[in-house]
Design a protein around this motif. Sequence first.
Motif, PDB file in Angstrom:
ATOM      1  N   SER A  44       0.851  -1.155  -0.120  1.00  0.00           N
ATOM      2  CA  SER A  44      -0.102  -0.025  -0.020  1.00  0.00           C
ATOM      3  C   SER A  44       0.735   1.247   0.007  1.00  0.00           C
ATOM      4  CB  SER A  44      -0.878  -0.067   1.112  1.00  0.00           C
ATOM      5  OG  SER A  44      -0.412   0.092   2.417  1.00  0.00           O
ATOM      6  N   SER A  45       2.155   0.964  -0.030  1.00  0.00           N
ATOM      7  CA  SER A  45       3.159   2.253  -0.112  1.00  0.00           C
ATOM      8  C   SER A  45       2.907   3.147   1.107  1.00  0.00           C
ATOM      9  CB  SER A  45       3.070   3.017  -1.251  1.00  0.00           C
ATOM     10  OG  SER A  45       3.256   2.190  -2.413  1.00  0.00           O
ATOM     11  N   THR A  46       2.634   2.780   2.442  1.00  0.00           N
ATOM     12  CA  THR A  46       2.475   3.201   3.641  1.00  0.00           C
ATOM     13  C   THR A  46       3.486   2.997   4.766  1.00  0.00           C
ATOM     14  OG1 THR A  46       0.639   1.789   4.548  1.00  0.00           O
ATOM     15  CG2 THR A  46      -0.044   3.808   3.164  1.00  0.00           C
ATOM     16  N   ASP A  95       2.076   8.526   3.624  1.00  0.00           N
ATOM     17  CA  ASP A  95       1.656   7.583   2.273  1.00  0.00           C
ATOM     18  C   ASP A  95       2.521   8.221   1.241  1.00  0.00           C
ATOM     19  OD1 ASP A  95       0.171   7.226  -0.019  1.00  0.00           O
ATOM     20  OD2 ASP A  95      -1.585   7.021   1.036  1.00  0.00           O
ATOM     21  N   GLU A 111       2.692   7.194  -1.936  1.00  0.00           N
ATOM     22  CA  GLU A 111       2.000   7.399  -3.124  1.00  0.00           C
ATOM     23  C   GLU A 111       1.287   9.179  -3.067  1.00  0.00           C
ATOM     24  OE1 GLU A 111      -0.678   4.559  -4.470  1.00  0.00           O
ATOM     25  OE2 GLU A 111       0.813   3.067  -4.981  1.00  0.00           O
ATOM     26  N   GLU A 112       0.566   9.402  -2.108  1.00  0.00           N
ATOM     27  CA  GLU A 112      -0.109  10.562  -2.045  1.00  0.00           C
ATOM     28  C   GLU A 112       0.923  11.657  -1.634  1.00  0.00           C
ATOM     29  OE1 GLU A 112      -3.242  11.273  -2.899  1.00  0.00           O
ATOM     30  OE2 GLU A 112      -3.613   9.020  -3.609  1.00  0.00           O
ATOM     31  N   THR A 119       1.755  12.168   1.516  1.00  0.00           N
ATOM     32  CA  THR A 119       1.042  12.998   2.656  1.00  0.00           C
ATOM     33  C   THR A 119       1.723  12.541   4.000  1.00  0.00           C
ATOM     34  OG1 THR A 119      -0.525  11.317   2.803  1.00  0.00           O
ATOM     35  CG2 THR A 119      -1.003  13.245   1.516  1.00  0.00           C
TER      36      THR A 119
END
Length: 207
Positions: A163-165, A189, A191-192, A194
């Motif tokens: 989940s790339s977190t 996160d 990807e985002e 954030t």
Amino acid sequence: MKILVTTMLFLSMLLPLAAEDTISFSGSSSSLSLQEGRRHVSLTGGAVVTVGSLTIEAETIELDGDNYERVSCTGSVHVTDSDRGLEIRTSNLVYDRSAERIMISSWCEVSDSTNELVASASALFYDMAAEVLEMQMNVRLVKNTSDGILSAQAEYVSYDRSSSTLVLSGGAQVDWKGDSYHASLIGLDLEEETVSLSGQIGGSIHG
């Protein structure tokens, strides 16, 4: 009954791990022991073991178990997973092939080319099937983002690559875009791009 084979200047060998899997290994000095209930391979001097897309290099590698499911590595260990875009460097490592887990109890460095992230820690547990890395003690990480370099530190980091977190705890701190954040828990996160804070929070932000 026990059979012991010792080969100097050993070049390479293939062993069946399961019906659909094969392990290849090599070393300048090697020994092979076949015994009921226990099989053992010892590799030294440029030892290399390859299983699928995973390649492990070390000064010494020991393979144990009926299906050689336990791979113990010592000295200048370098792990490369070409499919996952992941590299690990450390001094001691145990790879449980059947459980698809890597366990490290020494300083290690992780390089993730897929997410452009580099991390270091004093211990690591990697669940390969779930794509989760648990890093502990003096964890440091650096991530390349669209807004420059993000750096972070914590005593514990859980990194879910699927989940790339990431979740950071224990003295968690993030420095990014000239701002600094610290909190009981920090979520990233990738990807985002954030940052989320929870628990006791603080920091300095440049407006």
